[in-house]
Motif scaffolding. Sequence first.
Motif, PDB file in Angstrom:
ATOM      1  N   ASN A   5       0.782  -0.593   0.042  1.00 17.63           N
ATOM      2  CA  ASN A   5      -0.417   0.333   0.090  1.00 17.63           C
ATOM      3  C   ASN A   5       0.776   1.019  -0.426  1.00 17.63           C
ATOM      4  OD1 ASN A   5      -2.028   1.344   0.367  1.00 17.63           O
ATOM      5  ND2 ASN A   5      -1.218   2.068   1.932  1.00 17.63           N
ATOM      6  N   PHE A   6       0.573   2.287  -0.313  1.00 23.32           N
ATOM      7  CA  PHE A   6       1.369   4.057  -0.566  1.00 23.32           C
ATOM      8  C   PHE A   6       0.283   4.150  -0.841  1.00 23.32           C
ATOM      9  CE2 PHE A   6       3.487   7.194  -2.936  1.00 23.32           C
ATOM     10  CZ  PHE A   6       3.781   6.962  -1.429  1.00 23.32           C
ATOM     11  N   ASN A   7      -0.241   4.837  -0.359  1.00 20.05           N
ATOM     12  CA  ASN A   7      -1.337   6.430  -0.410  1.00 20.05           C
ATOM     13  C   ASN A   7      -2.814   6.273  -1.123  1.00 20.05           C
ATOM     14  OD1 ASN A   7       0.209   8.308   1.242  1.00 20.05           O
ATOM     15  ND2 ASN A   7       0.808   8.539  -0.871  1.00 20.05           N
ATOM     16  N   THR A   8      -2.974   5.036  -0.856  1.00 20.90           N
ATOM     17  CA  THR A   8      -4.970   3.736  -1.101  1.00 20.90           C
ATOM     18  C   THR A   8      -5.230   3.683   0.031  1.00 20.90           C
ATOM     19  OG1 THR A   8      -3.701   1.793  -1.748  1.00 20.90           O
ATOM     20  CG2 THR A   8      -3.366   3.458  -3.351  1.00 20.90           C
ATOM     21  N   TYR A  31      -3.931 -12.390   5.483  1.00 19.42           N
ATOM     22  CA  TYR A  31      -3.480 -10.737   4.619  1.00 19.42           C
ATOM     23  C   TYR A  31      -2.283 -10.209   5.471  1.00 19.42           C
ATOM     24  CZ  TYR A  31      -8.637 -11.222   3.857  1.00 19.42           C
ATOM     25  OH  TYR A  31     -10.025 -12.126   3.540  1.00 19.42           O
ATOM     26  N   LEU A  32      -1.845 -10.103   4.410  1.00 18.61           N
ATOM     27  CA  LEU A  32      -0.160  -9.153   4.776  1.00 18.61           C
ATOM     28  C   LEU A  32       0.014  -8.355   3.780  1.00 18.61           C
ATOM     29  CD1 LEU A  32       1.232 -13.187   3.918  1.00 18.61           C
ATOM     30  CD2 LEU A  32       1.574 -12.102   6.096  1.00 18.61           C
ATOM     31  N   VAL A  33       0.100  -7.019   4.452  1.00 16.02           N
ATOM     32  CA  VAL A  33       0.141  -5.785   4.190  1.00 16.02           C
ATOM     33  C   VAL A  33       1.636  -5.367   4.585  1.00 16.02           C
ATOM     34  CG1 VAL A  33      -0.522  -3.163   4.133  1.00 16.02           C
ATOM     35  CG2 VAL A  33      -2.216  -5.310   4.027  1.00 16.02           C
ATOM     36  N   VAL A  34       2.061  -4.542   3.332  1.00 17.88           N
ATOM     37  CA  VAL A  34       3.275  -3.454   3.769  1.00 17.88           C
ATOM     38  C   VAL A  34       2.960  -2.016   3.371  1.00 17.88           C
ATOM     39  CG1 VAL A  34       5.912  -2.480   3.206  1.00 17.88           C
ATOM     40  CG2 VAL A  34       4.792  -4.879   3.297  1.00 17.88           C
ATOM     41  N   ASP A  35       2.796  -0.934   4.393  1.00 16.98           N
ATOM     42  CA  ASP A  35       2.807  -0.127   3.890  1.00 16.98           C
ATOM     43  C   ASP A  35       4.292   0.773   3.288  1.00 16.98           C
ATOM     44  OD1 ASP A  35       0.851   2.598   3.924  1.00 16.98           O
ATOM     45  OD2 ASP A  35       2.440   3.660   4.930  1.00 16.98           O
ATOM     46  N   ASP A  60      -1.522   9.306   3.424  1.00 22.32           N
ATOM     47  CA  ASP A  60      -2.580   9.092   3.745  1.00 22.32           C
ATOM     48  C   ASP A  60      -2.880   8.993   5.657  1.00 22.32           C
ATOM     49  OD1 ASP A  60      -2.381   6.709   3.460  1.00 22.32           O
ATOM     50  OD2 ASP A  60      -4.228   7.206   1.583  1.00 22.32           O
ATOM     51  N   ASP A  61      -4.009   8.253   5.728  1.00 17.51           N
ATOM     52  CA  ASP A  61      -4.274   7.690   6.611  1.00 17.51           C
ATOM     53  C   ASP A  61      -4.850   6.291   6.289  1.00 17.51           C
ATOM     54  OD1 ASP A  61      -6.457   8.041   4.967  1.00 17.51           O
ATOM     55  OD2 ASP A  61      -8.339   8.060   7.160  1.00 17.51           O
ATOM     56  N   SER A  62      -3.296   5.752   5.841  1.00 21.19           N
ATOM     57  CA  SER A  62      -3.637   4.383   4.737  1.00 21.19           C
ATOM     58  C   SER A  62      -3.759   3.025   6.268  1.00 21.19           C
ATOM     59  CB  SER A  62      -3.193   3.730   4.054  1.00 21.19           C
ATOM     60  OG  SER A  62      -3.265   4.567   3.146  1.00 21.19           O
ATOM     61  N   LYS A  92      -9.237  -0.536  10.740  1.00 16.65           N
ATOM     62  CA  LYS A  92     -10.438  -0.531  10.728  1.00 16.65           C
ATOM     63  C   LYS A  92     -10.715  -1.119  10.192  1.00 16.65           C
ATOM     64  CE  LYS A  92     -11.083   3.674  12.540  1.00 16.65           C
ATOM     65  NZ  LYS A  92     -11.062   5.442  12.775  1.00 16.65           N
ATOM     66  N   VAL A  93     -10.353  -1.363   8.914  1.00 16.18           N
ATOM     67  CA  VAL A  93     -10.952  -2.400   7.923  1.00 16.18           C
ATOM     68  C   VAL A  93     -10.559  -3.958   8.208  1.00 16.18           C
ATOM     69  CG1 VAL A  93     -11.089  -2.623   5.449  1.00 16.18           C
ATOM     70  CG2 VAL A  93     -11.059  -0.557   6.022  1.00 16.18           C
ATOM     71  N   CYS A  94      -9.119  -4.078   8.186  1.00 12.64           N
ATOM     72  CA  CYS A  94      -9.032  -5.163   8.210  1.00 12.64           C
ATOM     73  C   CYS A  94      -7.797  -6.097   9.549  1.00 12.64           C
ATOM     74  CB  CYS A  94      -8.092  -5.723   6.910  1.00 12.64           C
ATOM     75  SG  CYS A  94      -7.642  -7.712   6.812  1.00 12.64           S
TER      76      CYS A  94
END
Length: 146
Positions: A12-15, A37-41, A46-48, A54-56
């Motif tokens: 994720n980048f600003n999405t 689910y594995l996420v790298v910001d 932004d408020d990603s 909250k979303v996941c």
Amino acid sequence: MDKKPVDVMVVNFNTAALLQPMFDALRAAGGEALASYLVVDNASVDDSVERLGKVCPQALLLSNKLNVGFGRANNQLLAHLQGKYALLLNTDAFVAADSLQKTIDYMDAHPECGILGVRLVGREGDLQPSCRYFPTPLNVFVGRTG
């Protein structure tokens, strides 16, 4: 807790605005039972990160202080993979309701298949290319002249 067959890797980048619809589509595709689910910001401004919580909230989240790029960010997740399969998913991509199960079924039935690219279809139903020819003078000429 049982391991789920698919680890969904997201960079994720600003999405922030795309996270809810992306995870909603994954859930509609059986993601709660089939996927972790594995996420790298990548240093979003932004408020990603807050939105992801909250979303996941069950997603593993790594937060980079600098944008290290798509490839390197995905590589950061490799140490955290636990499923049989890994799915690289962009935040602007949404899986169809049967995509996860069909992909797992295909991979299980074809153990000789190491990588699978799924069909990319736009919101209007148009097929979208998922690969390109390596640019050569001939390919550029043909592409520009049709």
